[in-house]
Design a protein around this motif. Structure first.
Motif, PDB file in Angstrom:
ATOM      1  N   ASP A  50       2.525  -3.724  -8.270  1.00 31.59           N
ATOM      2  CA  ASP A  50       2.112  -2.478  -8.107  1.00 31.59           C
ATOM      3  C   ASP A  50       0.494  -2.200  -8.303  1.00 31.59           C
ATOM      4  OD1 ASP A  50       4.697  -1.366  -7.099  1.00 31.59           O
ATOM      5  OD2 ASP A  50       5.138  -0.538  -8.757  1.00 31.59           O
ATOM      6  N   GLU A  53      -1.422  -3.897  -5.586  1.00 34.64           N
ATOM      7  CA  GLU A  53      -1.337  -3.297  -4.306  1.00 34.64           C
ATOM      8  C   GLU A  53      -2.168  -1.914  -4.445  1.00 34.64           C
ATOM      9  OE1 GLU A  53       2.615  -2.755  -3.838  1.00 34.64           O
ATOM     10  OE2 GLU A  53       2.891  -4.886  -3.192  1.00 34.64           O
ATOM     11  N   ARG A  80       4.327  -6.329  -1.369  1.00 38.75           N
ATOM     12  CA  ARG A  80       4.589  -6.112  -0.152  1.00 38.75           C
ATOM     13  C   ARG A  80       4.495  -7.371   0.796  1.00 38.75           C
ATOM     14  NH1 ARG A  80       2.153  -1.050  -1.406  1.00 38.75           N
ATOM     15  NH2 ARG A  80       0.612  -1.702   0.175  1.00 38.75           N
ATOM     16  N   ASP A  81       5.057  -7.302   1.994  1.00 34.50           N
ATOM     17  CA  ASP A  81       4.805  -8.495   2.997  1.00 34.50           C
ATOM     18  C   ASP A  81       3.268  -8.685   3.146  1.00 34.50           C
ATOM     19  OD1 ASP A  81       7.484  -8.458   2.900  1.00 34.50           O
ATOM     20  OD2 ASP A  81       7.743  -7.555   5.223  1.00 34.50           O
ATOM     21  N   ASP A 263      16.631  -3.542  -0.953  1.00 33.16           N
ATOM     22  CA  ASP A 263      15.391  -3.790  -0.102  1.00 33.16           C
ATOM     23  C   ASP A 263      15.859  -3.580   1.405  1.00 33.16           C
ATOM     24  OD1 ASP A 263      14.034  -4.479  -2.184  1.00 33.16           O
ATOM     25  OD2 ASP A 263      14.123  -6.475  -2.318  1.00 33.16           O
ATOM     26  N   ASP A 267      14.192  -0.835   3.661  1.00 33.31           N
ATOM     27  CA  ASP A 267      13.275  -1.356   4.934  1.00 33.31           C
ATOM     28  C   ASP A 267      13.906  -0.572   6.288  1.00 33.31           C
ATOM     29  OD1 ASP A 267      11.709  -2.838   3.245  1.00 33.31           O
ATOM     30  OD2 ASP A 267      12.746  -4.633   3.693  1.00 33.31           O
ATOM     31  N   SER A 281       4.210   1.410   9.731  1.00 38.68           N
ATOM     32  CA  SER A 281       3.327   1.746   8.376  1.00 38.68           C
ATOM     33  C   SER A 281       2.098   1.271   8.499  1.00 38.68           C
ATOM     34  CB  SER A 281       4.300   1.076   7.452  1.00 38.68           C
ATOM     35  OG  SER A 281       4.424  -0.338   7.707  1.00 38.68           O
ATOM     36  N   ASP A 283      -0.530  -0.140   6.160  1.00 32.27           N
ATOM     37  CA  ASP A 283      -0.412  -0.776   4.877  1.00 32.27           C
ATOM     38  C   ASP A 283      -1.887  -0.964   4.446  1.00 32.27           C
ATOM     39  OD1 ASP A 283      -0.401  -3.281   2.866  1.00 32.27           O
ATOM     40  OD2 ASP A 283       1.673  -2.306   2.968  1.00 32.27           O
TER      41      ASP A 283
END
Length: 459
Positions: A50, A53, A80-81, A263, A267, A281, A283
């Motif tokens: 976190d 990110e 995250r991806d 998850d 998702d 989304s 990102d």
């Protein structure tokens, strides 16, 4: 700079995460890789992810570069991806191979599937032959299926084993066990799962008890090709902590745990929510161009449908010219109907996703929405009629507005449930494109009924 001590220029009343973020930003500017590594390692992996990110994507790339591409496997899998893909791209092949050795097979597959083919082959060549074959098998399954989600590490025992035999076996093979597991799967001689013994049952039972005598029946029925939404539904329906996965012949080949399902559910819910708004989304790694490219096509479709609605209005241009109040009231009729349709659509898409729209429930839901549209339309028609009469002192216009509102509400509520059901029957995602067509078709009926009734009864 110590990760636990804020610098002197940081306000004492700042939140701990904000202080740490400022300290991390300062460390990046000072290229203090030792401090960054210590700070991340002192955090829980999810908290460290976190924190990373929260950085801009450029700053995140600098962190990976300063660490020499050696980001811990626990932090990497929590990212995250988009951030995880960027980190893996910046890591040397040897570092990626080392990370894969530390992860469960399902997490390792999640990392490998985002790597381009040539590099993936190079990384796989650095692994043990058994691991290499295992990962290739995982990648052979379609995306978003149980085969991709499952981990190949699990605990199984033949039906004739006793509790003591199972416990002793687990202790002797501790290095081969999954890091976390909740159940032992009881199998027949063909390695087909027959039942399950939870760890709590195992610990309570006498050592001489046979597993076949105490095992519980399997609640789930998951195969490698099953879609992840169906897997998540079974976990939710039966309150599962884990579940075995079978191949085409019914043999046990892996297991899925509830953390993966959390998850998946999140998702899928996010995907449906964004699809209802026709966006993807945004990102931290997405540029303005990426965001525009994702949203512009749907705005283009909206532009096309808006011209269709404008064409309907143009059919009644002489009516609008003769009765100016119609132009004032048109947006109100359309907006109320659009909101009613959107409410029904949101409820219908959620119900379809939760498997609540099956069998007789479909007919009940359609009747419920039809009656809801009629009743709400009647309630607001009375309110609108009174306001229009007070405003324009025209009883005919009041009745036309009220009638058009009832028709619009009824149509919007029916469309809001019938359109996603129709898309589902055709094999399409009910969330995708539904909102565009519901709003457009609602506007068409709203304007056509309002202006058409006005042309018939007021001119």
């Amino acid at each position: 700079m110590d990760p636990t001590t804020p610098p002197s220029n940081t306000p004492d009343n700042a939140k701990p995460e904000n202080r740490l973020l400022r300290d991390l930003t300062d460390a990046i500017e000072e290229r203090d890789d030792c401090w960054i590594a210590r700070a991340l390692n002192r955090q829980h992996p999810a908290d460290a992810a976190d924190l990373l990110e929260m950085l801009s994507y450029d700053s995140f790339e600098k962190v990976v570069s300063l660490l020499g591409g050696h980001l811990s496997s626990e932090i990497l899998i929590e990212l995250r991806d988009e951030y995880r893909e960027g980190a893996v791209e910046a890591m040397p092949d040897a570092a990626v191979a080392s990370v894969l050795d530390e992860l469960d097979s399902d997490d390792a597959t999640a990392i490998l599937e985002d790597i381009e083919d040539n590099r993936r082959e190079r990384i796989l060549d650095e692994l043990e032959p058994g691991d290499r074959a295992q990962y290739k098998q995982g990648l052979s399954f379609d995306e978003e299926t149980a085969g991709r989600l499952m981990q190949r590490e699990f605990v199984a025992a033949p039906e004739f084993w006793t509790v003591g035999h199972a416990i002793d076996h687990a202790r002797d093979r501790a290095d081969e066990l999954p890091e976390i597991f909740y159940e032992i799967y009881v199998t027949d001689p063909a390695f087909r799962p027959l039942g399950v013994v939870t760890l709590s049952m195992l610990l309570r039972a006498p050592r001489e008890t046979k597993l076949s005598e105490m095992m519980l029946p399997l609640m789930s029925d998951i195969s490698t090709g099953m879609d992840q939404e169906e897997v998540a539904y079974q976990f939710q329906k039966y309150s599962l902590a884990s579940a075995p996965v079978k191949d085409g012949a019914g043999r046990l080949v892996g297991m899925i745990t509830v953390d993966d399902m959390v998850d998946v559910i999140q998702d899928e819910n996010t995907e449906d929510f964004l699809a209802l708004s026709n966006v993807s989304s945004a990102d931290g790694s997405h540029s303005v161009f990426d965001t525009i490219k994702a949203r512009a096509p749907w705005l283009g479709i909206n532009l096309f449908t808006a011209f269709i609605v404008s064409g309907v209005i143009a059919l009644f241009d002489n009516v609008i010219a003769a009765l100016v109040p119609l132009a004032i009231l048109m947006p109100m009729i359309s907006a109320l109907g659009g909101n009613a349709g959107s409410q029904t659509l949101a409820v219908a898409v959620r119900a379809i996703a939760e498997r609540e729209m099956e069998g007789p429930a479909v007919r009940r839901a359609i009747m419920r929405e039809l009656l809801t549209g009629i009743c709400n339309g009647a309630i607001f028609a009375v309110a609108v009629a009174l306001m229009v009469f007070v405003w324009f002192r025209d009883p005919g216009l009041s009745l036309v507005a009220a009638s058009a509102l009832i028709a619009t509400f009824t149509w919007a509520c029916l469309l809001g449930i019938l359109l996603p059901l129709g898309l589902k029957r055709l094999g399409a995602d009910p969330a995708v494109a539904s909102s565009v067509f519901v709003l457009t078709l609602t506007d068409i009926v709203a304007f056509f009924s309002f202006l058409g009734l006005a042309a018939l009864f007021l001119l």
